[in-house]
Design a protein around this motif. Structure first.
Motif, PDB file in Angstrom:
ATOM      1  N   SER A 109      10.399  -7.126  -1.056  1.00 16.58           N
ATOM      2  CA  SER A 109      10.052  -8.509  -1.390  1.00 16.58           C
ATOM      3  C   SER A 109      11.152  -9.462  -0.953  1.00 16.58           C
ATOM      4  O   SER A 109      12.322  -9.271  -1.301  1.00 16.58           O
ATOM      5  CB  SER A 109       9.823  -8.655  -2.899  1.00 16.58           C
ATOM      6  N   GLY A 110      10.770 -10.498  -0.208  1.00 12.90           N
ATOM      7  CA  GLY A 110      11.697 -11.561   0.130  1.00 12.90           C
ATOM      8  C   GLY A 110      12.578 -11.320   1.327  1.00 12.90           C
ATOM      9  O   GLY A 110      13.398 -12.177   1.677  1.00 12.90           O
ATOM     10  N   ASN A 125      17.688 -11.791   2.954  1.00 13.16           N
ATOM     11  CA  ASN A 125      16.887 -12.044   1.758  1.00 13.16           C
ATOM     12  C   ASN A 125      16.657 -13.541   1.630  1.00 13.16           C
ATOM     13  O   ASN A 125      17.608 -14.330   1.638  1.00 13.16           O
ATOM     14  CB  ASN A 125      17.611 -11.517   0.514  1.00 13.16           C
ATOM     15  N   ILE A 127      14.773 -15.025  -0.918  1.00 10.64           N
ATOM     16  CA  ILE A 127      14.397 -15.437  -2.275  1.00 10.64           C
ATOM     17  C   ILE A 127      15.621 -15.938  -3.032  1.00 10.64           C
ATOM     18  O   ILE A 127      16.637 -15.237  -3.129  1.00 10.64           O
ATOM     19  CB  ILE A 127      13.748 -14.274  -3.049  1.00 10.64           C
ATOM     20  N   ASN A 137       7.738 -10.041 -13.162  1.00 10.22           N
ATOM     21  CA  ASN A 137       7.561  -8.957 -12.197  1.00 10.22           C
ATOM     22  C   ASN A 137       7.325  -7.623 -12.896  1.00 10.22           C
ATOM     23  O   ASN A 137       6.559  -6.797 -12.411  1.00 10.22           O
ATOM     24  CB  ASN A 137       8.777  -8.879 -11.271  1.00 10.22           C
ATOM     25  N   GLU A 173       2.667  -1.347  -3.431  1.00 13.01           N
ATOM     26  CA  GLU A 173       2.884  -2.571  -4.194  1.00 13.01           C
ATOM     27  C   GLU A 173       3.733  -2.284  -5.429  1.00 13.01           C
ATOM     28  O   GLU A 173       4.635  -3.061  -5.777  1.00 13.01           O
ATOM     29  CB  GLU A 173       1.556  -3.196  -4.614  1.00 13.01           C
ATOM     30  N   ARG A 176       7.264  -1.844  -4.358  1.00 12.39           N
ATOM     31  CA  ARG A 176       7.880  -3.111  -3.980  1.00 12.39           C
ATOM     32  C   ARG A 176       8.335  -3.892  -5.218  1.00 12.39           C
ATOM     33  O   ARG A 176       9.432  -4.457  -5.250  1.00 12.39           O
ATOM     34  CB  ARG A 176       6.896  -3.935  -3.143  1.00 12.39           C
ATOM     35  N   LEU A 177       7.505  -3.914  -6.243  1.00  6.98           N
ATOM     36  CA  LEU A 177       7.856  -4.617  -7.476  1.00  6.98           C
ATOM     37  C   LEU A 177       9.040  -3.950  -8.169  1.00  6.98           C
ATOM     38  O   LEU A 177       9.960  -4.632  -8.647  1.00  6.98           O
ATOM     39  CB  LEU A 177       6.648  -4.657  -8.416  1.00  6.98           C
ATOM     40  N   LEU A 180      12.319  -4.656  -6.352  1.00  8.85           N
ATOM     41  CA  LEU A 180      12.804  -6.012  -6.617  1.00  8.85           C
ATOM     42  C   LEU A 180      13.548  -6.067  -7.945  1.00  8.85           C
ATOM     43  O   LEU A 180      14.650  -6.631  -8.035  1.00  8.85           O
ATOM     44  CB  LEU A 180      11.636  -6.994  -6.624  1.00  8.85           C
TER      45      LEU A 180
END
Length: 336
Positions: A109-110, A125, A127, A137, A173, A176-177, A180
């Motif tokens: 992510s990001g 990155n 974010i 999240n 998914e 990925r969460l 993060l």
């Protein structure tokens, strides 16, 4: 541990001297900037600063790395909190290497490819930590993991290969969460400014990380059950399907209830009851596992045993969350 007395300077300021060996080791001298951060338990953390908003960077020579080493290097840098990663290949990055890097970046992510040359690929990155809600999240990860579990069970019972493959795809998914959340938790251990920007204390970040870890494992078991659904030639018999569905539903409730105490401030007494509920479920799963010894087909019994084990593991991960909720309640009580 060294003890030092607090002094009163100028009639209005409290001061305490820094140990000289520590100051020398950290290159701290008169005029140096130090960052101070206080935790909920009253602990004051002092850390030398590199300057406000300092970017964490890493330059890594990957000339001799294979594809998996490249993937692990990028993931480790991201999880470690690095903002800018420069991958150097002295021989030049070929098309395959660039594809591996792009595929790995898509799982984070990001992160995006910021700059490319023949010998260097720079990842960055994008974010801002102030725009990240760790709690949200983790809530999203919980929803993804439980949805994967429900669909995986349905795919097994209905022998739905398409649905099973969708569950397997959604595991990315969930990863990925979780990655993060892990990134910000790991970086918070070393970067005091980050803790201030995301407005979560380090104990809270650990709790969110721990819950996310359990949810990520639940998602993994959903993927495991979904893969079984893609491999079975026929749906399970009605007797096993009914038992399996009922036990799985109970395991989801354990996870949902326990995580609600940490993420939604539900009554902590619920967490205590969850432990009892989990023990009852584990006992029922073990009873169902013993019944598999009566099956004539060893491969079928083994497949069903793996499915039941995933149900049991899911409940146990939910119970881990309940235990975390109880620990948090005790910590907050002590802090009052």
């Amino acid at each position: 541990m060294e003890a030092r007395k607090v002094q009163l300077a100028g009639g209005a300021t409290f001061t305490v001297s820094l140990p000289k060996p520590w100051a020398r080791e950290q290159d701290v001298e008169a005029g140096s900037l130090l960052y101070l951060s206080s935790d909920d338990d009253g602990t004051l953390v002092v850390k030398p600063g590199e300057g406000k908003g300092a970017e964490w960077t890493a330059t890594i020579d990957v000339t001799t790395y294979g594809s998996e080493q490249i993937r692990e290097t990028i993931r480790a840098s991201y999880i470690g909190g690095v903002d800018r990663i420069t991958l150097v290949d002295r021989n030049g990055h070929d098309a395959h290497r660039r594809a591996v890097i792009a595929d790995t970046v898509a799982e984070l992510s990001g992160v995006d490819v910021f700059e490319t040359t023949e010998t260097q690929i720079v990842l960055r990155n994008l974010i801002d930590a102030r725009n990240v809600s760790i709690a949200k999240n983790v809530v999203r990860l919980r929803l993804v993991a439980l949805a994967m579990q429900r669909d995986a069970v349905t795919a097994v019972i209905r022998h739905d290969r398409t649905l099973a493959e969708q569950v397997i795809d959604r595991d990315r998914e969930a990863d990925r969460l979780f990655t993060l959340v892990m990134r910000y938790f790991r970086r918070s251990l070393a970067d005091l400014r980050l803790v201030e920007r995301i407005e979560e204390s380090r104990p809270e970040l650990f709790e969110f990380y721990y819950v996310a870890r359990q949810c990520e494992r639940i998602a993994d078991h959903a993927g495991k059950m979904a893969r079984i659904a893609t491999q079975q030639s026929t749906p399970p018999d009605d007797t096993f399907a009914e038992t399996y569905a009922e036990l799985a539903s109970r395991s989801w409730r354990i996870v949902d209830t326990a995580s609600g105490v940490v993420l939604a401030d539900a009554d902590v007494e619920t967490a205590y009851r969850t432990s009892i509920t989990c023990d009852e479920l584990v006992a029922d799963v073990e009873t169902a596992e013993r019944e598999l010894y009566t099956y004539e087909s060893a491969s079928e019994a083994h497949r069903y045993g793996v499915l039941l084990d995933s149900v049991k593991r899911t409940a146990e991960y939910g119970n881990n969350v309940a235990e975390m909720a109880i620990q948090r309640e005790i910590r907050e009580t002590m802090a009052q």
